[in-house]
Motif scaffolding. Sequence first.
Motif, short mmCIF file in Angstrom:
data_model
loop_
_atom_site.label_atom_id
_atom_site.label_comp_id
_atom_site.label_asym_id
_atom_site.label_seq_id
_atom_site.Cartn_x
_atom_site.Cartn_y
_atom_site.Cartn_z
N ASP A 145 0.86 -1.17 0.00
CA ASP A 145 0.00 0.00 0.00
C ASP A 145 0.90 1.24 0.00
OD1 ASP A 145 -2.85 1.21 0.68
OD2 ASP A 145 -1.37 2.19 1.99
N ARG A 146 0.78 2.04 -1.03
CA ARG A 146 1.68 3.18 -1.20
C ARG A 146 1.68 4.12 -0.01
NH1 ARG A 146 2.02 7.14 -6.52
NH2 ARG A 146 3.47 8.61 -5.59
N THR A 147 0.52 4.43 0.53
CA THR A 147 0.43 5.35 1.66
C THR A 147 1.10 4.76 2.90
OG1 THR A 147 -1.62 6.25 0.78
CG2 THR A 147 -1.18 6.66 3.11
N GLU A 148 0.88 3.47 3.13
CA GLU A 148 1.49 2.81 4.29
C GLU A 148 3.01 2.76 4.16
OE1 GLU A 148 1.12 -1.43 6.68
OE2 GLU A 148 -0.53 -0.81 5.36
N THR A 203 4.96 4.74 2.30
CA THR A 203 5.46 6.11 2.41
C THR A 203 5.50 6.56 3.87
OG1 THR A 203 4.61 6.61 0.21
CG2 THR A 203 5.12 8.49 1.60
N GLY A 204 4.48 6.20 4.63
CA GLY A 204 4.44 6.56 6.05
C GLY A 204 5.62 5.99 6.82
N ARG A 241 8.86 7.88 5.70
CA ARG A 241 8.94 9.23 6.28
C ARG A 241 9.23 9.19 7.78
NH1 ARG A 241 7.56 12.81 2.39
NH2 ARG A 241 5.99 12.21 0.84
N ALA A 285 6.27 4.74 -3.91
CA ALA A 285 6.30 5.23 -2.53
C ALA A 285 7.67 5.84 -2.20
CB ALA A 285 5.97 4.10 -1.55
N ALA A 308 8.19 9.19 -3.92
CA ALA A 308 7.39 10.26 -3.30
C ALA A 308 8.12 10.86 -2.09
CB ALA A 308 6.03 9.72 -2.88
#
Length: 180
Positions: free
Chosen positions: A55-58, A60-61, A64, A92, A95
């Motif tokens: 999952d890209r958002t997960e 990336t989180g 970061r 990810a 980004a």
Amino acid sequence: MSRIDESKAFIPVRIALLAVSDTRSLAEDKSGDLLAARIRDAGHVLADRRICRDDRTEITGHLRDWCADPEVDVVISTGGTGLTGRDVTVEAHRAVYEKEIEAFATVFTMVSYQKIGTSAVQSRATGGVANGTYLFALPGSSGACKDAWDEILRWQFDYRHLPCNFVEIFPRLDEHKRRK
């Protein structure tokens, strides 16, 4: 070509590992186990180890969070670098990057080509820098992780490696933020 300068002191690097998978658990993460052992055997510190879904958002989180953590110098992820619809690790990573290390993908492809021939074109391994932290996305196969560590990363994370290495430029990775 390259060599180790034994007159220099070894500097341990703090490395976090992220396995990206919808199907594996940490207990089944052979690539992560391989990298964790090699990191420790090289004298570095395994700063953290996690697994997350494709999952890209997960992803990336996690990247970061580790880039903001002063106890993490390097993040290596495994999995999600292929061509299928679920393979979003590269996106990810990109980004998060402030700068991409384009030559990492090139050298990784060269190393892979020697082992798996033209199948090397199917990997989108990547590397970059963000907030003074190095980030690398490796394929999920243990063979690819072994090749990336043994042939590239092990040397670049050894301060004694000549003619140059990633460790010696750590202090300058975020120098643009200190300028007025």
